[in-house]
Design a protein around this motif. Structure first.
Motif, PDB file in Angstrom:
ATOM      1  N   PHE A 321       0.802  -1.220   0.000  1.00 32.60           N
ATOM      2  CA  PHE A 321       0.000   0.000   0.000  1.00 32.60           C
ATOM      3  C   PHE A 321       0.843   1.282   0.000  1.00 32.60           C
ATOM      4  O   PHE A 321       0.340   2.345   0.322  1.00 32.60           O
ATOM      5  N   ARG A 324      -0.790   3.901  -2.397  1.00 26.36           N
ATOM      6  CA  ARG A 324      -2.228   4.046  -2.404  1.00 26.36           C
ATOM      7  C   ARG A 324      -2.725   5.367  -1.820  1.00 26.36           C
ATOM      8  O   ARG A 324      -3.630   5.997  -2.356  1.00 26.36           O
ATOM      9  N   LEU A 354      -7.541  -2.138  -2.556  1.00 28.23           N
ATOM     10  CA  LEU A 354      -7.111  -0.815  -3.008  1.00 28.23           C
ATOM     11  C   LEU A 354      -8.318   0.073  -3.301  1.00 28.23           C
ATOM     12  O   LEU A 354      -8.247   1.294  -3.137  1.00 28.23           O
TER      13      LEU A 354
END
Length: 404
Positions: A321, A324, A354
């Protein structure tokens, strides 16, 4: 080699209904009833060639079949004595997780960015047949789902009805994570190894990147229950592998040729302006300032065969992540400026996470997560390719560049 695929019920990865559950909550999943369908027999393997050889068609023992519909999974509840152990989705070794250790983290905060872009690939695109470099394809996380992989490759015209390479001079890259959770990880590796030989003979190539689950399987085989310095108590590769979807049938069939093949995989490559890597993390920067340095350093670590050093590598490449949330585009730009390319293409983090799509394995309405194709985000600089096949999503095989 013992063909033992699918000898035991497959433990599928469940997801948490509530992403606010404290990290590393261990969610039990009821065992599934054994399938009535006979287990698949993995295709024979062939080591990756050092030079193209005359093409010899090798009929696979596992013909392509359409993906099976997702099994119905009841909501998690407290396990009875006869049930499976706590599910690996959020598991870590020991009472406290090592710092940064997130092999299959399912409960991190989800930020549904407004600037993310969903795109459709061009399904009718097919490999070129002329001279020179063929079209470029990438494959997301497979995790042992051999049937789904064969069907997805056939749908793109990369293999024929018999499962043989049919793409001429096309270029095919797998983004890692071939094993664990699904029924036939070794069958997946055998298929990729065979297609590598057939593609080379046809003037193309089929190659693969190192995923964190390759590191996990290598470590479980090499080091087993050897304690490692986890940063938070005692940990072992064997325990981490079992807690995170390791399949006994894969370990029983794992051979030296598989270990050698996995140990030689690159971690990062650049193709046609696409920086390909498995994990959506900046931890690759810890291993070198060039692509060659990163790949050489990781190969050297695996060659030295030090349990603590291999664990640290595994731990870092399980992070996710990084691209993100706020600052994600800057993290992508740092990697691109260091290693080159105009876009990062990665697997590792399932697209439903996501996008902030939360639900059970089969979705709140039983339909499962909706994954239409790759996910473009981080100011259009990152492309996520893990379609969430382990949670009844989709195994993605797409041609690059993508067309909006």
């Amino acid at each position: 080699m013992t063909q033992g695929a699918g000898q035991e019920p497959v433990v599928r990865t469940a997801t948490l209904r509530d992403f606010r559950v404290p990290p590393y909550a261990q969610t039990p999943v009821p065992p599934q009833a054994p399938s009535a369908v006979p287990p698949p027999t993995p295709p024979p393997h062939a080591p990756e060639p050092t030079a193209p050889a005359p093409h010899t068609a090798v009929p696979p023992s596992h013909p392509p079949t359409p993906p099976a519909p997702p099994a119905t999974v009841e909501p998690p509840h407290a396990p009875a004595p006869h049930q499976a152990p706590p599910h690996p989705g959020n598991a870590a070794v020991g009472d406290e997780p090592p710092e940064g250790y997130t092999p299959t983290e399912r409960d991190l905060p989800v930020i549904n960015r407004g600037d993310t872009v969903k795109i459709q690939t061009v399904p009718e695109a097919r490999p070129e047949t002329g001279e020179g470099r063929g079209p470029l394809y990438v494959v997301g996380d497979v995790h042992g789902y051999l049937d789904e992989l064969v069907a997805a490759l056939a749908a793109q015209g990369l293999i024929d009805a018999d499962g043989n390479w049919a793409a001429g001079n096309a270029r095919l890259w797998f983004l890692g994570d071939f094993t664990d959770r699904g029924p036939d990880g070794i069958g997946v590796i055998d298929l990729v190894m065979r297609l590598s030989a057939e593609a080379a003979a046809a003037g193309g190539y089929c190659k693969a990147l190192m995923g964190n689950h390759e590191l996990l399987l290598i470590g479980a085989k090499r080091f087993s229950d050897t304690p490692v310095n986890s940063g938070a108590g005692t940990a072992t590769f064997q325990a981490a592998w079992l807690l995170n979807g390791g399949q006994k049938s894969d370990m029983d069939r794992l051979q030296d040729v598989h270990l050698q093949w996995m140990s030689r995989l690159d971690a990062v490559v650049e193709e046609d302006g696409h920086l390909l890597m498995h994990s959506d993390t900046t931890a690759y920067l810890d291993y070198g300032s060039t692509i060659e340095d990163v790949n050489d350093t990781i190969t050297a670590i695996l060659t030295r065969n030090d349990a603590d050093e291999c664990w640290d590598l595994f731990r870092k490449l399980t992070k996710r992540f990084a691209f993100r949330d706020e600052g994600g585009a800057d993290a992508v730009r740092e990697l691109l400026s260091t290693y080159g390319g105009q876009r990062i293409v990665h697997g590792h983090s399932p697209i439903p996470y996501l996008l902030g799509e939360v639900g059970t394995e089969d979705g709140e309405d039983g339909s499962g997560p909706v994954v239409n194709g790759p996910h473009v985000y981080a100011d259009g600089l990152a492309i996520a390719m893990d379609g969430g096949v382990t949670m009844a999503g989709k195994l993605l095989v797409v041609q690059l560049p993508l067309h909006d």
